[in-house]
Design an enzyme around this catalytic site. Structure first.
Site, PDB file in Angstrom:
ATOM      1  N   TYR A 273       0.893  -1.151   0.000  1.00 13.20           N
ATOM      2  CA  TYR A 273       0.000   0.000   0.000  1.00 13.20           C
ATOM      3  C   TYR A 273       0.928   1.196   0.000  1.00 13.20           C
ATOM      4  O   TYR A 273       1.827   1.293   0.847  1.00 13.20           O
ATOM      5  CB  TYR A 273      -0.876   0.025   1.249  1.00 13.20           C
ATOM      6  CG  TYR A 273      -2.021  -0.961   1.231  1.00 13.20           C
ATOM      7  CD1 TYR A 273      -2.907  -1.023   0.159  1.00 13.20           C
ATOM      8  CD2 TYR A 273      -2.242  -1.817   2.307  1.00 13.20           C
ATOM      9  CE1 TYR A 273      -3.972  -1.914   0.160  1.00 13.20           C
ATOM     10  CE2 TYR A 273      -3.308  -2.708   2.313  1.00 13.20           C
ATOM     11  CZ  TYR A 273      -4.165  -2.745   1.237  1.00 13.20           C
ATOM     12  OH  TYR A 273      -5.214  -3.626   1.241  1.00 13.20           O
TER      13      TYR A 273
ATOM     14  N   LYS B  42      -2.208  -6.106  -8.115  1.00 10.30           N
ATOM     15  CA  LYS B  42      -3.182  -6.988  -7.441  1.00 10.30           C
ATOM     16  C   LYS B  42      -4.541  -6.288  -7.375  1.00 10.30           C
ATOM     17  O   LYS B  42      -4.639  -5.185  -6.837  1.00 10.30           O
ATOM     18  CB  LYS B  42      -2.701  -7.316  -6.030  1.00 10.30           C
ATOM     19  CG  LYS B  42      -3.675  -8.152  -5.206  1.00 10.30           C
ATOM     20  CD  LYS B  42      -3.054  -8.581  -3.888  1.00 10.30           C
ATOM     21  CE  LYS B  42      -4.003  -9.434  -3.058  1.00 10.30           C
ATOM     22  NZ  LYS B  42      -5.050  -8.651  -2.389  1.00 10.30           N
TER      23      LYS B  42
ATOM     24  N   THR C  48      -1.484  -3.208  -4.548  1.00  7.26           N
ATOM     25  CA  THR C  48      -2.920  -3.467  -4.493  1.00  7.26           C
ATOM     26  C   THR C  48      -3.664  -2.226  -4.978  1.00  7.26           C
ATOM     27  O   THR C  48      -3.415  -1.115  -4.505  1.00  7.26           O
ATOM     28  CB  THR C  48      -3.342  -3.817  -3.051  1.00  7.26           C
ATOM     29  OG1 THR C  48      -2.646  -5.004  -2.671  1.00  7.26           O
ATOM     30  CG2 THR C  48      -4.839  -4.061  -2.944  1.00  7.26           C
TER      31      THR C  48
ATOM     32  N   HIS D 287     -10.317  -8.795  -3.747  1.00  2.00           N
ATOM     33  CA  HIS D 287      -9.978  -8.586  -2.337  1.00  2.00           C
ATOM     34  C   HIS D 287     -10.823  -9.507  -1.450  1.00  2.00           C
ATOM     35  O   HIS D 287     -11.228  -9.143  -0.348  1.00  2.00           O
ATOM     36  CB  HIS D 287     -10.215  -7.117  -1.953  1.00  2.00           C
ATOM     37  CG  HIS D 287      -9.213  -6.562  -0.981  1.00  2.00           C
ATOM     38  ND1 HIS D 287      -8.186  -5.740  -1.331  1.00  2.00           N
ATOM     39  CD2 HIS D 287      -9.080  -6.716   0.368  1.00  2.00           C
ATOM     40  CE1 HIS D 287      -7.480  -5.395  -0.271  1.00  2.00           C
ATOM     41  NE2 HIS D 287      -7.995  -5.983   0.780  1.00  2.00           N
TER      42      HIS D 287
HETATM   43  C1  FMN Z   1      -8.610 -10.414   6.953  1.00  2.00           C
HETATM   44  C2  FMN Z   1      -8.131 -10.041   5.564  1.00  2.00           C
HETATM   45  C3  FMN Z   1      -7.191  -9.018   5.426  1.00  2.00           C
HETATM   46  C4  FMN Z   1      -6.720  -8.674   4.151  1.00  2.00           C
HETATM   47  N1  FMN Z   1      -5.752  -7.709   4.043  1.00  2.00           N
HETATM   48  C5  FMN Z   1      -5.228  -7.443   2.826  1.00  2.00           C
HETATM   49  C6  FMN Z   1      -4.143  -6.533   2.708  1.00  2.00           C
HETATM   50  O1  FMN Z   1      -3.645  -5.995   3.694  1.00  2.00           O
HETATM   51  N2  FMN Z   1      -3.674  -6.270   1.458  1.00  2.00           N
HETATM   52  C7  FMN Z   1      -4.188  -6.864   0.344  1.00  2.00           C
HETATM   53  O2  FMN Z   1      -3.729  -6.596  -0.769  1.00  2.00           O
HETATM   54  N3  FMN Z   1      -5.192  -7.763   0.434  1.00  2.00           N
HETATM   55  C8  FMN Z   1      -5.718  -8.063   1.651  1.00  2.00           C
HETATM   56  N4  FMN Z   1      -6.716  -8.992   1.738  1.00  2.00           N
HETATM   57  C9  FMN Z   1      -7.179  -9.688   0.523  1.00  2.00           C
HETATM   58  C10 FMN Z   1      -6.365 -10.954   0.279  1.00  2.00           C
HETATM   59  O3  FMN Z   1      -5.053 -10.645  -0.112  1.00  2.00           O
HETATM   60  C11 FMN Z   1      -6.990 -11.817  -0.822  1.00  2.00           C
HETATM   61  O4  FMN Z   1      -7.207 -11.010  -1.952  1.00  2.00           O
HETATM   62  C12 FMN Z   1      -8.287 -12.502  -0.404  1.00  2.00           C
HETATM   63  O5  FMN Z   1      -8.272 -12.858   0.955  1.00  2.00           O
HETATM   64  C13 FMN Z   1      -8.495 -13.737  -1.239  1.00  2.00           C
HETATM   65  O6  FMN Z   1      -9.729 -14.310  -0.973  1.00  2.00           O
HETATM   66  P1  FMN Z   1      -9.935 -15.564   0.029  1.00  2.00           P
HETATM   67  O7  FMN Z   1      -9.856 -15.016   1.398  1.00  2.00           O
HETATM   68  O8  FMN Z   1     -11.303 -16.034  -0.355  1.00  2.00           O
HETATM   69  O9  FMN Z   1      -8.861 -16.591  -0.266  1.00  2.00           O
HETATM   70  C14 FMN Z   1      -7.217  -9.355   3.008  1.00  2.00           C
HETATM   71  C15 FMN Z   1      -8.144 -10.371   3.160  1.00  2.00           C
HETATM   72  C16 FMN Z   1      -8.602 -10.734   4.422  1.00  2.00           C
HETATM   73  C17 FMN Z   1      -9.596 -11.866   4.540  1.00  2.00           C
END
Ligand code: FMN
Length: 394
Positions: free
Chosen positions: A132, A256, A158, A280
């Site tokens: 970020y 991403k 992202t 996400h």
């Molecule tokens: C609790 C949580 C926190 C997340 N934090 C970030 C983050 O800090 N940066 C980011 O690019 N994606 C973040 N994501 C998205 C994940 O990188 C990813 O895209 C997503 O979890 C994939 O889907 P899934 O949980 O169904 O496997 C987060 C997802 C979750 C569940």
């Protein structure tokens, strides 16, 4: 059920739900708005069918693959998740160690409980970094130098968090409110194993038991700080920012959060190396399609010029096989390893990864694919392939 008895990701999910206070589980599990996109990610995988080629010789199978010149033991990787510390206080350090033990890539989030140098120092595995952008772009060069010096091999920007998604579970629970609401405190008291770890984690870290940071190293251990970091992280990323990062980062650069094919040409021109088709995990713009439904469009538009990954809804090795068959070079899982982390710390994450590996291996054997390269589009039907005939085409 004990962790040793968990046979799939759903079992780990149940274990996590039992161990975590309700508001914490909601924060990890939830999506945005009506959670339509969150549900779509899963439903779309279930809609896709396999068309096996069982007469192929699959006596010997090889799950390994090469991405950005790096050999990976398998094309399933760990996605960046901020606030992992909500699941376990060892957070990114436990996940990085687990990923190294299981020999998979871990993409660490900017929103981390530990300094990025600590996470890198605690792991011998392959680490990638999710960025970020700092609100003050003047600090970008220094940050990227730190990331490179610590040994992170690839960088992902992202792009789907111009502002934070509407996470209504969190709004309702007011998890981050200060002072904590009595209901949250009661929920925490009802989960003593979680509460003890959560409160002890900071003390352990400050005593230097975890990581190798100097005592004055910046850490983001408190919930307040986590919230502030998340807020600061939610910032518009523009094409100019991508250009800026590209000029400063010499390693592989990934975008991403891409959800359409028609932006691929411009990304290629800018020298981007890869994209993650991602919504996400359904946590940002509710109403977007399932990622597996967008994947073929992006793979076709990328036409081999970008390495295309996918995340969102992968809960089985079989889901990974479907994405790989549709052209993904690899998939990331987010919540599944958070369930593993909550249920069993580092060991829980390792076990969760091994379950996915066994499932992918079995799916490949039964499909008639001895190698990852053997997974092709003829092995699946019902996907939204551009120009394909039938009701699923568009
Ligand atoms: C609790 C949580 C926190 C997340 N934090 C970030 C983050 O800090 N940066 C980011 O690019 N994606 C973040 N994501 C998205 C994940 O990188 C990813 O895209 C997503 O979890 C994939 O889907 P899934 O949980 O169904 O496997 C987060 C997802 C979750 C569940």
């Amino acid at each position: 059920m004990r962790m040793q008895d968990a046979v799939n990701v759903e079992d780990f999910r149940r274990l996590a739900r039992r161990r975590l206070p309700r508001a914490v589980f909601d924060a990890l599990e939830g999506g945005a708005g009506d959670e339509v996109s969150l549900r779509r990610n899963r439903a779309a995988f279930d809609r896709i069918e396999f068309r096996p080629r069982p007469l192929a010789d699959v006596a010997k199978r090889d799950l390994s693959t090469t991405v950005f010149g790096e050999r990976l033991s398998m094309p399933i990787m760990l996605a960046p998740t901020g606030a992992s510390r909500l699941a376990r206080s060892a957070a990114e350090i436990a996940v990085a160690r687990a990923a190294a033990r299981a020999d998979v890539v871990y993409m660490q989030s900017t929103v981390a409980a530990f300094p990025l140098e600590d996470v890198a120092a605690s792991s011998t595995g392959s680490l990638w970094y999710q960025l970020y952008l700092p609100p003050d772009r003047a600090g970008l060069g220094d940050l990227l130098r730190r990331i490179a010096a610590a040994g992170y091999r690839a960088l992902a920007i992202t792009i789907d968090t111009s502002i934070l998604g509407n996470r209504e579970r969190d709004t309702r629970n007011r998890l981050m409110s200060r002072p904590p609401r009595p209901r949250i405190v009661l929920q925490g008291a009802g989960k003593p194993a979680w509460a003890t770890d959560f409160l002890r984690g900071k003390a352990d870290y400050l005593r230097g038991r975890l990581g190798t940071a100097p005592p004055d190293a910046p850490s983001q251990l408190s919930l307040d700080q986590t919230r502030d970091t998340i807020m600061a992280a939610s910032d518009c990323v523009t094409w100019e920012d991508v250009e800026r990062v590209r000029a400063l980062w010499t390693g592989p650069l990934i975008i991403k959060g891409l959800m359409r094919g028609d932006e691929c040409d411009r990304l290629v021109e800018m020298g981007v190396d890869g994209v993650v088709v991602s919504n996400h995990g359904g946590r940002q713009l509710d109403g977007v399609p399932a990622t597996i439904d967008v994947l073929p469009e992006v793979v076709d538009a990328a036409a081999g010029r970008l390495t295309v990954f996918l995340d969102g809804g992968v809960r089985r090795g079989n889901d990974a096989a479907k994405a790989l068959a549709l052209g993904a070079a690899g998939v990331f899982v987010g919540r599944p390893y958070l369930y593993g982390l909550a249920a069993g710390g580092e060991a829980g994450v390792v076990r969760m990864i091994e379950l996915l590996r066994e499932e992918l291996d079995r799916a490949m054997a039964l499909l008639g694919a001895a190698t990852v390269a053997d997974l092709d589009r003829t092995l699946v039907s019902g996907a939204r392939v551009p120009g394909a005939p039938g009701p699923a085409g568009r």
